[in-house]
Design a protein around this motif. Sequence first.
Motif, PDB file in Angstrom:
ATOM      1  N   THR A 157       0.836  -1.204   0.000  1.00 22.98           N
ATOM      2  CA  THR A 157       0.000   0.000   0.000  1.00 22.98           C
ATOM      3  C   THR A 157       0.869   1.253   0.000  1.00 22.98           C
ATOM      4  N   GLY A 158       1.921   1.241   0.806  1.00 25.07           N
ATOM      5  CA  GLY A 158       2.829   2.386   0.866  1.00 25.07           C
ATOM      6  C   GLY A 158       3.535   2.634  -0.457  1.00 25.07           C
ATOM      7  N   ILE A 159       3.930   1.569  -1.152  1.00 21.63           N
ATOM      8  CA  ILE A 159       4.594   1.724  -2.453  1.00 21.63           C
ATOM      9  C   ILE A 159       3.652   2.375  -3.458  1.00 21.63           C
ATOM     10  N   PHE A 160       2.411   1.892  -3.510  1.00 21.81           N
ATOM     11  CA  PHE A 160       1.442   2.472  -4.440  1.00 21.81           C
ATOM     12  C   PHE A 160       1.158   3.932  -4.094  1.00 21.81           C
ATOM     13  N   GLU A 161       0.997   4.215  -2.804  1.00 23.40           N
ATOM     14  CA  GLU A 161       0.690   5.592  -2.410  1.00 23.40           C
ATOM     15  C   GLU A 161       1.835   6.534  -2.741  1.00 23.40           C
TER      16      GLU A 161
END
Length: 262
Positions: free
Chosen positions: A108-112
């Motif tokens: 999720t952090g990578i996508f955000e």
Amino acid sequence: MSLPPVEIKPLSQLTLGQDWRIALAHDRPEHLVIWITRGQGRLLLNGTRRGVGTHNALTIPPRTLFSLELGRQGIAMVALIPDGTDVRLPVGPRQLRVREVDAIGELTGIFEAAHREMTQGRALAQDAIDAQMALMSVWLRRQIALPEHLPVAMNAAARLSARFCERVARDHADGLSMAEHAAELGVTATHLTRACKAATGRTAADLLTERILYASRMALIETTVPIQDIARHLGFGSAAYFTRFMQQHTGQTPTALRKAAR
């Protein structure tokens, strides 16, 4: 020639509010990584249909037939990564059901972070996005190596369905009938129909029709190519036959679809 840039966008931006853009069986020229953060539905991938839900990561290589029905309440992020990239991505299609909290937070952090770079317009944004894609590659390869993500053996029907889906992605514009595809695969049309139905819930003819319908709609909406040329390119014997096909499956003529989109 330089590759197009990586794109990061919500699934809603990929579909533009038109469910057929993802729900019809089709393939794309780039790698897709889809991270579902809410919702559940059905996925066609690698010649089989399976359930899909929250915290599923899908990796779909270029020219791989797939469809996704997630529903109006579903939320997902999509990475579109050009073919030929240096990013190390899975060779085959995969569905990863992620349950470990830290792993969920990492992806999720990578996508955000990548999406922020896409939307904020800062200097060196594409370099930052490429770095996030390298981290995504590491995340995917770590997950795939886990015992719970080992691929499940496919039965004979699923293997035949997967081979047919490969042909549909590659040869849907050749004008071949489902029976002709079956003959090329060395089976009868009846056997191929049963295998695809068992593996995907769709008949072989349904899958071929959906891929042609997707290509037709995209050509009508995204290009200015004359309708008769689209018909010829997609293997239709005449523009009239193409018009009947579109009316049967969409309720509109090609001309009406094109005008409505504009």
